[in-house]
Design a protein around this motif. Structure first.
Motif, PDB file in Angstrom:
ATOM      1  N   ALA A 225      62.782  68.093  10.437  1.00 61.51           N
ATOM      2  CA  ALA A 225      61.971  67.222  10.119  1.00 61.51           C
ATOM      3  C   ALA A 225      61.055  67.026  11.624  1.00 61.51           C
ATOM      4  N   LEU A 226      62.162  66.553  12.585  1.00 62.97           N
ATOM      5  CA  LEU A 226      61.464  66.131  13.962  1.00 62.97           C
ATOM      6  C   LEU A 226      61.125  67.340  14.627  1.00 62.97           C
ATOM      7  N   ALA A 227      61.842  68.507  14.486  1.00 58.21           N
ATOM      8  CA  ALA A 227      61.229  69.704  15.279  1.00 58.21           C
ATOM      9  C   ALA A 227      59.837  70.217  14.809  1.00 58.21           C
ATOM     10  N   ARG A 228      59.447  69.814  13.417  1.00 54.68           N
ATOM     11  CA  ARG A 228      58.397  70.311  13.159  1.00 54.68           C
ATOM     12  C   ARG A 228      57.010  69.464  13.816  1.00 54.68           C
ATOM     13  N   ARG A 229      57.534  68.426  14.491  1.00 54.52           N
ATOM     14  CA  ARG A 229      56.515  67.416  15.025  1.00 54.52           C
ATOM     15  C   ARG A 229      57.281  67.184  16.236  1.00 54.52           C
ATOM     16  N   PRO A 230      57.225  68.224  17.249  1.00 53.35           N
ATOM     17  CA  PRO A 230      57.986  67.875  18.566  1.00 53.35           C
ATOM     18  C   PRO A 230      57.108  66.709  19.497  1.00 53.35           C
ATOM     19  N   ARG A 231      57.867  65.887  20.057  1.00 44.84           N
ATOM     20  CA  ARG A 231      57.286  64.844  21.056  1.00 44.84           C
ATOM     21  C   ARG A 231      56.604  63.835  20.004  1.00 44.84           C
ATOM     22  N   GLU A 232      56.501  64.046  18.875  1.00 41.02           N
ATOM     23  CA  GLU A 232      55.683  62.864  18.220  1.00 41.02           C
ATOM     24  C   GLU A 232      56.928  61.998  17.394  1.00 41.02           C
ATOM     25  N   ALA A 233      56.461  60.702  17.343  1.00 36.91           N
ATOM     26  CA  ALA A 233      57.465  59.786  16.932  1.00 36.91           C
ATOM     27  C   ALA A 233      57.434  59.940  15.300  1.00 36.91           C
TER      28      ALA A 233
ATOM     29  N   ASP B  42      70.492  56.401  10.043  1.00 37.82           N
ATOM     30  CA  ASP B  42      70.948  56.227  11.575  1.00 37.82           C
ATOM     31  C   ASP B  42      72.425  56.789  11.612  1.00 37.82           C
ATOM     32  N   VAL B  43      73.335  56.780  10.715  1.00 33.98           N
ATOM     33  CA  VAL B  43      74.370  57.383  10.939  1.00 33.98           C
ATOM     34  C   VAL B  43      74.107  59.057  11.001  1.00 33.98           C
ATOM     35  N   HIS B  44      73.446  59.474  10.326  1.00 38.44           N
ATOM     36  CA  HIS B  44      73.066  60.713  10.279  1.00 38.44           C
ATOM     37  C   HIS B  44      72.540  61.398  11.649  1.00 38.44           C
ATOM     38  N   VAL B  45      71.769  60.543  12.127  1.00 38.31           N
ATOM     39  CA  VAL B  45      71.195  60.708  13.616  1.00 38.31           C
ATOM     40  C   VAL B  45      72.211  60.611  14.552  1.00 38.31           C
ATOM     41  N   SER B  46      73.145  59.592  14.458  1.00 41.09           N
ATOM     42  CA  SER B  46      74.191  59.483  15.475  1.00 41.09           C
ATOM     43  C   SER B  46      74.990  60.667  15.495  1.00 41.09           C
ATOM     44  N   ARG B  47      75.511  61.144  14.453  1.00 39.98           N
ATOM     45  CA  ARG B  47      76.302  62.406  14.157  1.00 39.98           C
ATOM     46  C   ARG B  47      75.706  63.722  14.996  1.00 39.98           C
TER      47      ARG B  47
ATOM     48  N   VAL C 129      67.258  63.959  20.816  1.00 39.22           N
ATOM     49  CA  VAL C 129      66.809  63.040  19.698  1.00 39.22           C
ATOM     50  C   VAL C 129      66.613  61.859  20.085  1.00 39.22           C
ATOM     51  N   GLU C 130      65.448  61.366  20.489  1.00 43.09           N
ATOM     52  CA  GLU C 130      65.047  59.784  21.380  1.00 43.09           C
ATOM     53  C   GLU C 130      64.703  58.925  20.454  1.00 43.09           C
ATOM     54  N   THR C 131      65.104  57.537  20.459  1.00 43.27           N
ATOM     55  CA  THR C 131      64.827  56.541  19.596  1.00 43.27           C
ATOM     56  C   THR C 131      63.592  56.048  20.225  1.00 43.27           C
TER      57      THR C 131
ATOM     58  N   GLY D  12      60.991  54.716  14.933  1.00 48.79           N
ATOM     59  CA  GLY D  12      61.792  55.900  14.353  1.00 48.79           C
ATOM     60  C   GLY D  12      62.398  56.587  15.613  1.00 48.79           C
ATOM     61  N   TYR D  13      62.364  58.089  15.515  1.00 47.59           N
ATOM     62  CA  TYR D  13      62.870  58.911  16.126  1.00 47.59           C
ATOM     63  C   TYR D  13      61.846  60.033  16.396  1.00 47.59           C
ATOM     64  N   ARG D  14      62.171  60.866  17.722  1.00 48.14           N
ATOM     65  CA  ARG D  14      61.291  61.801  18.057  1.00 48.14           C
ATOM     66  C   ARG D  14      62.041  62.697  18.816  1.00 48.14           C
TER      67      ARG D  14
END
Length: 224
Positions: free
Chosen positions: A161-169, A192-197, A208-210, A215-217
């Motif tokens: 999901a993040l990779a389909r919108r790279p550099r976008e929050a 947040d747990v999934h992102v941490s892992r 993966v930047e907060t 959210g994340y980007r």
């Protein structure tokens, strides 16, 4: 023949009626009588999918979720269920329209025509390379500096999901609603747990930047 449409409907009488009306309206219909867990390359070359929910084989929403993993073909849901939660979940999973049974055949045909008049989103690239990170969407493979990284299903879906919108929050709420299962794990804390892992597994790439308060980007982490 006209534009091809895939109908997935297990009711023999209703399915035959829909095929008859689609054909009469100038469309070419392919009819499946049970759901299938589609994989890339298994979807026929069609412009639209008309999908029942209560199907033998694979439940309609599960079929829709799998389909959205690799295709943006428009999907029109047919269902005898008129519950708002069913409609909301179908739309969140990527359905383009929802028609409740019983319905007039003329309405179905007009909804099909309306959907086909709208532009289809361009299919994203099948592979993303960003810094040391490589994401193969179709093969569901992730590499960091050439090393294969083993991810769980949810971890891959978050990253994709993040990779389909790279550099976008991407907001945490959007990720919860579109990636996590709302009935079992749909909370921001779980996300947040999934992102941490995911971050630990992608190390040394710090990709993966907060985005605080949002959210994340995904960024081009250089591993430094």
């Amino acid at each position: 023949m006209g534009e091809r449409i895939l109908l997935v409907e297990d009711d023999a009488r209703l399915g035959a009626q829909i095929v008859e009306h689609l054909t009469g309206a100038g469309f070419e219909a392919e009819w499946w009588t049970e759901g299938r867990m589609l994989l890339p390359g298994e979807l026929p070359d069609v412009r639209l999918v008309v999908l029942d929910l209560m199907l033998p084989g694979t439940y309609g929403l599960d079929m829709l979720k799998a389909l959205r993993g690799f295709s943006e073909v428009p999907v029109l849901i047919l269902s005898a269920r008129n519950d708002t939660l069913d409609k909301v979940r179908a739309l969140k999973l990527g359905a383009d329209d929802y028609l409740t049974k019983p319905f007039w055949p003329e309405e179905l045909i007009e909804r099909v025509r309306a959907r086909l008049r709208r532009p289809v989103l361009q299919k994203p690239e099948s592979v993303l390379e960003l810094g040391p990170l490589r994401v193969d969407f179709l093969g569901r493979e992730v590499r960091v500096e050439g090393r294969v990284v083993e991810l769980t299903r949810v971890e891959f879906e978050v990253l994709a999901a993040l990779a389909r919108r790279p550099r976008e929050a991407v907001t945490r709420q959007w990720l919860v609603e579109h990636v996590l299962d709302p009935e079992r794990e749909g909370t921001e804390r779980t996300l947040d747990v999934h992102v941490s892992r995911l971050r630990r597994k992608l190390a040394p790439a710090q990709c993966v930047e907060t985005v605080w308060g949002v959210g994340y980007r995904l960024v081009a982490g250089d591993g430094s």
